[in-house]
Design an enzyme around this catalytic site. Structure first.
Site, PDB file in Angstrom:
ATOM      1  N   GLU A  14       0.736  -1.151   0.062  1.00 14.46           N
ATOM      2  CA  GLU A  14       0.039   0.007  -0.001  1.00 14.46           C
ATOM      3  C   GLU A  14       0.849   1.291  -0.103  1.00 14.46           C
ATOM      4  OE1 GLU A  14      -3.774  -0.779   2.536  1.00 14.46           O
ATOM      5  OE2 GLU A  14      -2.429  -2.211   3.251  1.00 14.46           O
ATOM      6  N   SER A 145      -6.204  -3.620   1.607  1.00  8.16           N
ATOM      7  CA  SER A 145      -6.628  -3.267   0.085  1.00  8.16           C
ATOM      8  C   SER A 145      -7.336  -4.114  -0.811  1.00  8.16           C
ATOM      9  CB  SER A 145      -5.320  -2.818  -0.449  1.00  8.16           C
ATOM     10  OG  SER A 145      -4.870  -1.419  -0.071  1.00  8.16           O
ATOM     11  N   TYR A 211      -9.312   1.936  -5.933  1.00 10.01           N
ATOM     12  CA  TYR A 211      -8.113   2.827  -6.262  1.00 10.01           C
ATOM     13  C   TYR A 211      -8.400   3.221  -7.669  1.00 10.01           C
ATOM     14  CZ  TYR A 211      -6.257   1.290  -1.755  1.00 10.01           C
ATOM     15  OH  TYR A 211      -6.303   1.191  -0.456  1.00 10.01           O
ATOM     16  N   ARG A 251     -10.954   3.187  11.434  1.00  9.36           N
ATOM     17  CA  ARG A 251     -12.297   3.329  10.572  1.00  9.36           C
ATOM     18  C   ARG A 251     -12.745   1.586  10.583  1.00  9.36           C
ATOM     19  NH1 ARG A 251     -10.961   3.491   5.220  1.00  9.36           N
ATOM     20  NH2 ARG A 251     -12.101   1.557   4.998  1.00  9.36           N
ATOM     21  N   ASP A 253     -15.045  -1.128   9.071  1.00 11.09           N
ATOM     22  CA  ASP A 253     -15.784  -1.653   7.977  1.00 11.09           C
ATOM     23  C   ASP A 253     -16.835  -2.665   8.311  1.00 11.09           C
ATOM     24  OD1 ASP A 253     -14.020  -0.154   6.447  1.00 11.09           O
ATOM     25  OD2 ASP A 253     -12.826  -1.978   5.862  1.00 11.09           O
ATOM     26  N   GLU A 266     -13.902  -5.790   9.620  1.00 11.38           N
ATOM     27  CA  GLU A 266     -12.559  -5.347  10.161  1.00 11.38           C
ATOM     28  C   GLU A 266     -12.565  -3.973  10.619  1.00 11.38           C
ATOM     29  OE1 GLU A 266      -9.353  -5.000   7.632  1.00 11.38           O
ATOM     30  OE2 GLU A 266     -10.342  -3.920   5.954  1.00 11.38           O
ATOM     31  N   ASN A 268      -9.642  -0.853  10.674  1.00  8.49           N
ATOM     32  CA  ASN A 268      -8.428  -0.289  10.030  1.00  8.49           C
ATOM     33  C   ASN A 268      -7.836   0.803  11.085  1.00  8.49           C
ATOM     34  OD1 ASN A 268      -8.822  -1.389   7.200  1.00  8.49           O
ATOM     35  ND2 ASN A 268     -10.794  -0.381   7.418  1.00  8.49           N
ATOM     36  N   GLY A 272      -6.906   5.405   5.171  1.00  9.16           N
ATOM     37  CA  GLY A 272      -6.646   6.546   4.237  1.00  9.16           C
ATOM     38  C   GLY A 272      -6.713   7.937   4.635  1.00  9.16           C
TER      39      GLY A 272
HETATM   40  N1  LIG Z   1     -17.581 -11.606   4.370  1.00 10.18           N
HETATM   41  C1  LIG Z   1     -17.812 -10.713   3.651  1.00 10.18           C
HETATM   42  N2  LIG Z   1     -19.133 -10.400   3.161  1.00 10.18           N
HETATM   43  C2  LIG Z   1     -19.122  -9.711   1.983  1.00 10.18           C
HETATM   44  N3  LIG Z   1     -18.233  -8.996   1.585  1.00 10.18           N
HETATM   45  C3  LIG Z   1     -17.087  -8.941   1.771  1.00 10.18           C
HETATM   46  C4  LIG Z   1     -16.922 -10.030   2.943  1.00 10.18           C
HETATM   47  N4  LIG Z   1     -15.314  -9.668   3.439  1.00 10.18           N
HETATM   48  C5  LIG Z   1     -14.771  -8.950   2.503  1.00 10.18           C
HETATM   49  N5  LIG Z   1     -15.778  -8.489   1.723  1.00 10.18           N
HETATM   50  C6  LIG Z   1     -15.554  -7.719   0.812  1.00 10.18           C
HETATM   51  O1  LIG Z   1     -14.111  -7.471   0.379  1.00 10.18           O
HETATM   52  C7  LIG Z   1     -13.485  -6.237   0.654  1.00 10.18           C
HETATM   53  C8  LIG Z   1     -12.118  -6.247   1.316  1.00 10.18           C
HETATM   54  O2  LIG Z   1     -12.468  -7.159   2.710  1.00 10.18           O
HETATM   55  P1  LIG Z   1     -11.821  -6.735   4.020  1.00 10.18           P
HETATM   56  O3  LIG Z   1     -12.181  -7.995   4.912  1.00 10.18           O
HETATM   57  O4  LIG Z   1     -12.496  -5.411   4.605  1.00 10.18           O
HETATM   58  O5  LIG Z   1     -10.257  -6.883   3.917  1.00 10.18           O
HETATM   59  P2  LIG Z   1      -9.239  -5.700   3.431  1.00 10.18           P
HETATM   60  O6  LIG Z   1      -8.086  -5.677   4.630  1.00 10.18           O
HETATM   61  O7  LIG Z   1      -8.528  -6.192   2.251  1.00 10.18           O
HETATM   62  O8  LIG Z   1      -9.880  -4.330   3.222  1.00 10.18           O
HETATM   63  C9  LIG Z   1     -14.585  -5.504   1.502  1.00 10.18           C
HETATM   64  O9  LIG Z   1     -14.547  -4.137   1.497  1.00 10.18           O
HETATM   65  C10 LIG Z   1     -16.059  -6.150   1.276  1.00 10.18           C
HETATM   66  O10 LIG Z   1     -16.396  -5.527   0.049  1.00 10.18           O
HETATM   67 MG   LIG Z   2     -11.449  -3.408   4.432  1.00  8.14          MG
END
Ligand SMILES: Nc1ncnc2c1ncn2[C@@H]1O[C@H](COP(=O)(O)OP(=O)(O)O)[C@@H](O)[C@H]1O
Ligand SMILES: [Mg+2]
Length: 319
Positions: A14, A145, A211, A251, A253, A266, A268, A272
């Site tokens: 990143e 990412s 991105y 932040r 998610d 998760e 963060n 960003g």
């Molecule tokens: N269990 C889930 N159900 C639906 N979408 C998911 C799920 N896990 C991840 N995603 C999708 O994938 C993206 C990235 O996953 P995430 O767990 O936030 O990992 P990263 O640390 O790479 O951001 C999320 O922003 C979401 O759009």
């Molecule tokens: Mg994420």
């Protein structure tokens, strides 16, 4: 006015995003009137700060050593106060398997999951996938990412998805895919910012959607959400932030499913920080400009570090 070291760049995947965050924060700190000492962690050493007499370090790194607690531990050793979470929270948040364990302990709703290891036999992997059921998401334990994240709808797609995730490390998470809307909530100090919705045209907020401007991802800082959803999202964001012992800001998610249930994906710890990033957008929705937000992040981080632990405990016991 403070002498502030700005840590940006880094060597993680990143790096490019971090340079953008770094430039935006650098400009803001100078507009506010601070003296900025920029350090590109790709080429400069944090150890250089030993003789620099800085008052504070602003970490504008993303991923890798900046986000997994290594940089924070080094700053602790140098006794330099810094922005955001400490080494333990950073490590917990970076590792999705450790985060899940904390979420479950602290009643933060999070989707069912299994953890696969590189040398697990095929029958075990198949059993894990079936236990979660379709659709599911395969993701590396400690990437960001959306790198290595794949949605899977049937058994045939599992081997490729696992292969993509194992490129990043020997442990991989299989998680129930939550079909619905994607929300993200910034936490600053102890308060949750307005909820922001991420609307990716493909329905998947992958690397391109994050991105690449041509991907057409939209961000709604005032989404139309049913009933108490916004309040609940803010409540869970703060709970997730505290479950991982985060400080200063983060932040969170999450997904909102068709039944109106929220599921935290998760936290963060170093989101960003360009002027168009999600946390600054959410702050703007509250009327807080970018420079004001950057100063607030410095203030809340300094404030929390200044309090000796014993004082905090005394106050909790007296309450
Ligand atoms: N269990 C889930 N159900 C639906 N979408 C998911 C799920 N896990 C991840 N995603 C999708 O994938 C993206 C990235 O996953 P995430 O767990 O936030 O990992 P990263 O640390 O790479 O951001 C999320 O922003 C979401 O759009
Ligand atoms: Mg994420």
């Amino acid at each position: 006015m403070l002498r502030i070291a700005l840590l940006y760049g880094g060597t993680s995947s990143e790096r490019e995003v971090s340079i953008k965050s770094g430039e935006a924060v650098w400009a803001a700190l100078e507009r506010i009137g601070h003296h900025v000492l920029p350090l590109d962690i790709g080429s400069d050493e944090i150890g250089m700060l030993e003789n620099e007499k800085v008052d504070f370090a602003f970490i504008a790194l993303h991923g890798g050593e900046g986000e997994n607690g290594t940089v924070q531990r080094r700053l602790e050793e140098l006794q330099i106060p810094y922005s955001g979470s400490g080494p333990i929270a950073s490590r917990l948040a970076m590792d999705k398997e450790l985060s899940k364990a904390e979420f479950l302990t602290h009643r933060v709703p999070t989707a069912p999951y299994e953890v696969a290891e590189e040398f697990d036999a095929d029958y075990r992997l198949r059993r894990m996938a079936r236990r979660i059921n379709w659709p599911l998401v395969v993701k590396p334990i400690d990437q960001g990412s959306s790198l290595g994240v794949t949605k899977v709808t049937c058994l045939n797609e599992v081997p490729d998805a696992l292969g993509g995730a194992f490129k990043f490390g020997p442990r991989v998470m299989l998680e129930k895919c939550i079909v619905g809307r994607e929300l993200t909530v910034g936490v600053v100090g102890n308060r949750a910012l307005p909820v922001c919705e991420v609307i990716a045209p493909t329905g998947f907020y992958d690397f391109k959607a994050k991105y690449d401007k041509t991907a057409g991802t939209r961000y709604d800082t005032n989404p139309n959400l049913p009933g108490p959803t916004a309040k609940m999202a803010q409540h869970y964001a703060r709970r997730a932030h505290h479950a991982l012992r985060c400080h200063g800001y983060s932040r969170v998610d999450m997904m909102l499913d068709g039944d109106g249930e929220l599921w935290v994906l998760e936290v963060n710890t170093l989101p960003g920080m360009t002027e168009t990033s999600l946390l600054p957008k959410a702050a703007a929705q509250e009327g807080i400009g970018f420079d004001e937000l950057v100063q607030e992040l410095v203030d809340v981080s300094m404030e929390q570090r200044r309090k000796p632990v014993s004082n905090r405990i005394t106050r909790i016991l007296a309450a």
